[in-house]
Design a protein around this motif. Structure first.
Motif, mmCIF file in Angstrom:
data_model
loop_
_atom_site.group_PDB
_atom_site.id
_atom_site.type_symbol
_atom_site.label_atom_id
_atom_site.label_comp_id
_atom_site.label_asym_id
_atom_site.label_seq_id
_atom_site.Cartn_x
_atom_site.Cartn_y
_atom_site.Cartn_z
ATOM 1 N N UNK A 157 6.721 -8.691 0.370
ATOM 2 C CA UNK A 157 6.470 -10.127 0.458
ATOM 3 C C UNK A 157 5.506 -10.465 1.594
ATOM 4 N N UNK A 158 4.933 -9.449 2.241
ATOM 5 C CA UNK A 158 3.979 -9.673 3.321
ATOM 6 C C UNK A 158 4.592 -10.191 4.597
ATOM 7 N N UNK A 159 5.866 -9.880 4.845
ATOM 8 C CA UNK A 159 6.594 -10.415 5.991
ATOM 9 C C UNK A 159 6.972 -9.328 7.000
ATOM 10 N N UNK A 160 6.348 -8.163 6.956
ATOM 11 C CA UNK A 160 6.779 -7.037 7.767
ATOM 12 C C UNK A 160 6.624 -7.267 9.272
ATOM 13 N N UNK A 161 5.706 -8.139 9.676
ATOM 14 C CA UNK A 161 5.511 -8.380 11.106
ATOM 15 C C UNK A 161 6.713 -9.079 11.740
ATOM 16 N N UNK A 162 7.605 -9.600 10.937
ATOM 17 C CA UNK A 162 8.783 -10.293 11.465
ATOM 18 C C UNK A 162 9.911 -9.318 11.821
ATOM 19 N N UNK A 214 -0.976 3.949 -0.080
ATOM 20 C CA UNK A 214 -1.633 3.872 -1.381
ATOM 21 C C UNK A 214 -2.140 2.458 -1.696
ATOM 22 N N UNK A 215 -1.742 1.483 -0.876
ATOM 23 C CA UNK A 215 -2.068 0.090 -1.139
ATOM 24 C C UNK A 215 -3.114 -0.378 -0.120
ATOM 25 N N UNK A 216 -4.325 -0.677 -0.552
ATOM 26 C CA UNK A 216 -5.394 -1.045 0.383
ATOM 27 C C UNK A 216 -5.000 -2.216 1.289
ATOM 28 N N UNK A 217 -5.071 -1.971 2.587
ATOM 29 C CA UNK A 217 -4.807 -3.032 3.555
ATOM 30 C C UNK A 217 -3.359 -3.271 3.882
ATOM 31 N N UNK A 218 -2.429 -2.551 3.242
ATOM 32 C CA UNK A 218 -1.003 -2.750 3.501
ATOM 33 C C UNK A 218 -0.510 -1.670 4.457
ATOM 34 N N UNK A 219 0.214 -2.074 5.479
ATOM 35 C CA UNK A 219 0.762 -1.108 6.431
ATOM 36 C C UNK A 219 2.050 -1.660 7.027
ATOM 37 N N UNK A 220 2.826 -0.770 7.580
ATOM 38 C CA UNK A 220 4.062 -1.141 8.271
ATOM 39 C C UNK A 220 4.272 -0.136 9.387
ATOM 40 N N UNK A 221 4.048 -0.556 10.620
ATOM 41 C CA UNK A 221 4.170 0.315 11.783
ATOM 42 C C UNK A 221 5.604 0.274 12.293
ATOM 43 N N UNK A 222 6.314 1.374 12.135
ATOM 44 C CA UNK A 222 7.714 1.442 12.566
ATOM 45 C C UNK A 222 7.857 2.046 13.957
ATOM 46 N N UNK A 223 6.736 2.457 14.558
ATOM 47 C CA UNK A 223 6.792 3.232 15.792
ATOM 48 C C UNK A 223 7.484 2.533 16.951
ATOM 49 N N UNK A 233 4.898 -14.644 -4.743
ATOM 50 C CA UNK A 233 4.685 -13.195 -4.581
ATOM 51 C C UNK A 233 5.771 -12.412 -5.324
ATOM 52 N N UNK A 234 7.006 -12.876 -5.223
ATOM 53 C CA UNK A 234 8.093 -12.213 -5.946
ATOM 54 C C UNK A 234 7.832 -12.248 -7.447
ATOM 55 N N UNK A 235 7.439 -13.401 -7.946
ATOM 56 C CA UNK A 235 7.181 -13.538 -9.379
ATOM 57 C C UNK A 235 6.026 -12.641 -9.822
ATOM 58 N N UNK A 274 -1.481 -4.777 -3.694
ATOM 59 C CA UNK A 274 -1.916 -5.072 -2.325
ATOM 60 C C UNK A 274 -2.312 -6.538 -2.188
ATOM 61 N N UNK A 275 -2.993 -7.074 -3.191
ATOM 62 C CA UNK A 275 -3.382 -8.483 -3.162
ATOM 63 C C UNK A 275 -2.171 -9.396 -3.133
ATOM 64 N N UNK A 276 -1.154 -9.048 -3.917
ATOM 65 C CA UNK A 276 0.064 -9.862 -3.950
ATOM 66 C C UNK A 276 0.752 -9.841 -2.594
ATOM 67 N N UNK A 277 0.875 -8.661 -1.997
ATOM 68 C CA UNK A 277 1.476 -8.549 -0.668
ATOM 69 C C UNK A 277 0.722 -9.444 0.320
#
Length: 411
Positions: A100-105, A122-131, A224-226, A404-407
């Motif tokens: 849903x594009x909310x990972x920064x929270x 695999x998704x252009x521009x999508x990332x999630x830094x867990x470090x 985005x969910x839909x 990726x666009x939806x995210x």
């Protein structure tokens, strides 16, 4: 067509600012006595002017900006604004937020070091830094850590963590709900397991995609969910258009192999719950469906090699390990070297695969559906990739750029 885990006695000042003087979590206590069928609805609020100061009253959000989302077992959970700080333990909830594009929270994870982010690559521009995220588990949960993280919402299911010795009990969760923020999660939808008695009456099971809708309501990104649900439905429609009649589909065994005991623990391939959202929709035949053994998600039954030869699946999937290969995975994939294991039809035909994780959100599910379709029906959908490898563009079953666009909010 159907498609189918030091005491804080008084509310904090932050709690007053958040709720205008009234602790309006609405979850653990209310959810266990009543259950509404509403989704996201505007709610009224009252200000306890006898408790809150004039300054605190002025900072309260206007009534028309409040909203609520209803989900079992919490019931109706009220928010004055979209949560900014989010505590997460189970990895599937983090995947929901990334989708849903909310990972920064996100400000925590149960096990950040083991969280699999390869699908996002695999998704252009999508990332999630867990470090930089703190882990939530150190032999149990720490109540003080919840206070330190100071979250607006906890995507943690208290029913799950009171079903075993987690270090926190129901009273602890009620205290945290009142003093810090509400809880919003539904872990027993993983396998439709039985929650503890205190919240059993209010519990309800949801599919993975129904859960995504609930999270989208919390973050006000329902479009985005839909859109993600449409990607999934279109992929399954294309799969169903190619499937042979049921009697011609392979018999698939979903197992975990204990190489020290030389035994196989079977799992139900087509069982309910989001834990099987990557196997059940593919409509393969469960090799253990007619077995006289009772098997479940808790290793109640095990087959030795002679028992496995009697069942003799066409395909063997090793549960959980595609995203996290380990020693048992290596032993499973090397069964062609075992004097008895090498006689299994799946081994003879090279149909042994490490398969996906049960702790999956929507992005993981899209990739794991594609992976499992290729593992069960390679003649229809192409050979599955090895762990860490990508599916060639011409063999992909869904559009990575579209996801990726939806995210990113472009729906």
């Amino acid at each position: 067509m159907s498609r189918d885990d030091t005491a804080h006695d008084a509310p904090t000042r932050r709690g007053y600012l958040k709720y205008g003087g009234a602790a309006v979590g609405g979850g653990l206590l209310a959810g266990c006595t009543s259950q509404s069928n509403s989704g996201s609805t505007p709610t009224e609020t009252t200000t306890d002017t006898s408790t809150a100061t004039e300054t605190e009253v002025k900072t309260a959000t206007p009534e028309n900006e409040r909203y609520s989302v209803t989900m079992a077992p919490m019931g109706e959970v009220e928010f004055e604004s979209v949560p900014e700080r989010v505590v997460i333990y189970d990895s599937q909830w983090a995947d929901h937020l990334v989708a849903l594009g909310q990972q920064e929270r996100i400000v925590s994870l149960g096990w950040p070091d083991s969280y699999y982010t390869g699908y996002y690559d695999e998704l252009p521009g999508v990332s999630f830094d867990t470090g930089g995220l703190p882990g939530m588990w150190d032999g149990g949960l720490d109540k003080e850590q919840f206070y330190e993280l100071d979250a607006d919402v906890h995507h943690v299911d208290p029913c799950r963590f009171t079903s075993f010795d987690s270090g926190l009990d129901r009273a602890d969760f009620e205290e945290l709900e009142e003093n810090v923020g509400p809880f919003f999660a539904n872990r027993f939808s993983r396998a439709h397991g039985e929650p503890p008695e205190w919240c059993r009456e209010s519990y309800q099971y949801y599919t993975l995609w129904e859960l995504l809708d609930k999270f989208a309501q919390v973050y006000k990104v329902e479009s985005r969910s839909q859109a993600l649900t449409r990607v999934r439905d279109e992929m399954l429609d294309s799969v169903y258009a190619e499937l042979p009649p049921e009697e011609e589909r392979p018999a698939v065994g979903l197992v975990v192999y204990d190489h020290e005991e030389e035994s196989f623990s079977p799992y139900k391939l087509n069982a309910p719950g989001f834990g099987k959202a990557h196997t059940r929709p593919l409509r393969a035949r469960d090799a253990f469906a007619d077995s006289d053994k009772t098997y479940a998600e808790n290793y109640e039954a095990a087959y030795d090699f002679e028992g496995m030869l009697a069942v003799d699946p066409d395909v063997l999937l090793h549960n959980f390990d595609w995203t996290n290969p380990r020693e048992r995975t290596k032993a499973f994939l090397a069964l062609d070297e075992h004097p008895v294991g090498s006689e299994l039809t799946a081994v003879e035909n090279g149909r042994l695969y490490a398969t996906g994780s049960a702790l999956q959100g929507p992005i993981m599910n899209l990739f794991q559906l594609e992976l499992t379709a290729k593992q069960i029906y390679p003649e229809l959908f192409g050979q599955p990739p090895e762990p860490g490898a990508s599916v060639p563009e011409g063999e992909q079953l869904f559009d990575r750029q579209r996801v990726a666009d939806i995210v990113d909010g472009d729906v």
